[in-house]
Design a protein around this motif. Structure first.
Motif, short mmCIF file in Angstrom:
data_model
loop_
_atom_site.label_atom_id
_atom_site.label_comp_id
_atom_site.label_asym_id
_atom_site.label_seq_id
_atom_site.Cartn_x
_atom_site.Cartn_y
_atom_site.Cartn_z
N MET A 1 56.18 -16.55 -17.10
CA MET A 1 54.87 -15.96 -17.45
C MET A 1 55.07 -14.54 -17.97
N TYR A 2 54.28 -14.20 -18.98
CA TYR A 2 54.38 -12.87 -19.58
C TYR A 2 54.01 -11.78 -18.59
N GLN A 3 54.85 -10.77 -18.48
CA GLN A 3 54.58 -9.63 -17.61
C GLN A 3 54.54 -8.36 -18.46
N HIS A 4 53.52 -7.55 -18.24
CA HIS A 4 53.35 -6.32 -19.02
C HIS A 4 54.16 -5.21 -18.36
N HIS A 5 55.52 -5.32 -18.41
CA HIS A 5 56.36 -4.35 -17.73
C HIS A 5 56.58 -3.14 -18.63
N VAL A 122 39.14 -9.37 -25.46
CA VAL A 122 39.87 -8.66 -24.40
C VAL A 122 39.47 -9.28 -23.05
N PHE A 123 40.46 -9.60 -22.23
CA PHE A 123 40.20 -10.27 -20.95
C PHE A 123 39.85 -9.23 -19.88
N ARG A 124 38.57 -8.92 -19.79
CA ARG A 124 38.10 -7.95 -18.79
C ARG A 124 37.46 -8.64 -17.59
N GLN A 125 37.34 -9.96 -17.66
CA GLN A 125 36.68 -10.70 -16.60
C GLN A 125 37.35 -12.07 -16.46
N SER A 126 36.95 -12.82 -15.47
CA SER A 126 37.52 -14.14 -15.26
C SER A 126 37.14 -15.08 -16.40
N GLY A 127 37.89 -16.17 -16.51
CA GLY A 127 37.58 -17.15 -17.54
C GLY A 127 36.19 -17.74 -17.37
N TYR A 221 48.76 -9.00 -26.35
CA TYR A 221 47.77 -9.93 -26.86
C TYR A 221 48.44 -11.18 -27.42
N ALA A 222 47.90 -12.33 -27.10
CA ALA A 222 48.28 -13.55 -27.80
C ALA A 222 47.66 -13.51 -29.20
N TYR A 223 48.21 -14.29 -30.13
CA TYR A 223 47.73 -14.23 -31.51
C TYR A 223 47.39 -15.64 -32.00
N GLU A 258 49.60 -17.46 -19.93
CA GLU A 258 50.87 -16.78 -20.21
C GLU A 258 50.83 -15.30 -19.81
N GLY A 259 49.73 -14.86 -19.20
CA GLY A 259 49.65 -13.50 -18.71
C GLY A 259 49.25 -12.46 -19.73
N HIS A 260 48.76 -12.89 -20.89
CA HIS A 260 48.33 -11.91 -21.91
C HIS A 260 47.01 -11.26 -21.49
N HIS A 261 46.76 -10.10 -22.08
CA HIS A 261 45.57 -9.33 -21.73
C HIS A 261 44.43 -9.52 -22.73
#
Length: 369
Positions: A1-5, A122-127, A221-223, A258-261
């Motif tokens: 899973m994508y991690q924003h490290h 932009v994912f600021r809330q739940s799905g 961000y996913a594209y 995938e953990g994108h924002h």
């Protein structure tokens, strides 16, 4: 899973610097100087537009579909663009030039426009909360589509790229955009598999649609890259709408998993009443000026300016670096013009102004969005 490290945060910190460097280089490299001729939309009058280096998305605001023809008449460095306005103002009705620190002072009716608009969810809330906030019409279509027996299947074979390109992507783009259709070469698309996902939508064991996405660990961000539908599905309005709704929901689900924002939805022309912008905004997309920072000045060069403005589509311009809608009218109709354009507002639009048809100057009546 994508991690924003920390590596990803560093890349995102450096990205604006990279884009600025790219912009500076573009100012000193010769760009194509293009003369476009066609019919002013809604009329039988022919107009000419000169543009330097632009992607020409702005043509849609002025020209009647399928009437345009373009010719590259030379190559000029944007830093030398000032002389083009003086040289060609008698030969073109509209001139679109890159805006640089060395650009000449603009006349009162010139407009600053971004090359295009970037759209992002932009994912600021739940799905679940996001789905409750999308446009009501889309929620109804999505609810109906979820009962329609569709299912997604991940591509497992390289040949699927060729099949998707030939049987879905190319026919769908040509059906939607007709004369303006552009599809990248098959070889380029089929080679674009790095960190990519291709999924098909099945209905009654038949492939009816597909989506190609980029899920890069180097980007928060996913594209969204490509959507394709088979000809039979795109010809059926109900199925086409249901498939688009399902694909948008699926793209958000994949990006989240995938953990994108957020999910980047591509670009749209800087035109206020653009259907693509309206559709994407219904899914919660936010819009910003193009991230490459290319800005242009649009000049109305002759006595036909008032006639052109009268028939032009509402534009999205930049005022103090903020997106602003522009409609054209006179004082007695300004409020009505602004109210009518309000149906096309989107997140990221700061205000809607009415400019005079005759002078091009802003009429004070305005509305904060």
């Amino acid at each position: 899973m994508y991690q924003h490290h920390w590596k990803n945060r560093l890349l995102q910190t450096l990205r604006p610097i990279q884009l600025r460097i790219k912009q500076l280089k573009s100012w000193v490299r010769p760009q194509p100087l293009t003369m476009t001729t066609g019919l002013l939309q809604g009329t039988s009058d022919q107009i000419r537009m000169l543009s330097l280096g632009s992607s020409n998305l702005l043509q849609q605001a002025f020209f009647d579909a399928a009437s345009t023809r373009s010719e590259v008449i030379g190559y000029v460095k944007p830093l030398m663009a000032g002389r083009l306005l003086r040289q060609y103002r008698d030969q073109a009705d509209l001139i679109l030039l890159p805006l640089t620190p060395f650009s000449d002072a603009a006349p009162p009716d010139a407009l600053t426009v971004p090359d295009y608009l970037d759209a992002t969810i932009v994912f600021r809330q739940s799905g679940e909360a996001w789905e409750k906030d999308i446009r009501e019409m889309l929620r109804r279509r999505l609810k109906k589509a979820l009962k329609g027996g569709y299912r997604f299947e991940r591509s497992q074979h390289p040949d699927d790229y060729v099949w998707f390109y030939r049987h879905m992507l190319k026919p769908y783009v040509q059906q939607r955009h007709s004369y303006a259709a552009y599809v990248e070469p098959e070889e380029e698309f089929c080679a674009d598999t790095d960190m990519a996902v291709l999924e098909f939508v099945h209905l009654q064991d038949q492939r009816v649609g597909g989506v190609h996405m980029k899920l890069s660990s180097r980007n928060p961000y996913a594209y969204f890259n490509k959507i394709g539908l088979c000809p039979a599905a795109s010809a059926d309005v109900q199925i086409m709408r249901e498939l688009n709704c399902l694909i948008y929901q699926r793209m958000v689900q994949l990006a989240r998993s995938e953990g994108h924002h957020g999910l980047h939805l591509g670009i749209t022309p800087p035109i206020l009443n653009n259907g693509i912008t309206w559709y994407k905004s219904g899914w919660g997309a936010e819009f910003v000026p193009n991230l490459t920072h290319q800005r242009y000045q649009l000049h109305f060069t002759n006595s036909r300016a008032a006639h052109i403005r009268q028939h032009a589509a509402p534009l999205v311009i930049l005022e103090q670096q903020r997106l602003t809608g522009v409609v054209w009218g006179e004082a007695e109709e300004a409020a009505a013009k602004i109210a009518e354009a309000g149906a096309w507002r989107f997140t990221g639009l700061n205000a809607i102004h009415c400019h005079s048809i005759q002078t091009g100057k802003r009429i004070k009546t305005s509305e904060t969005v």
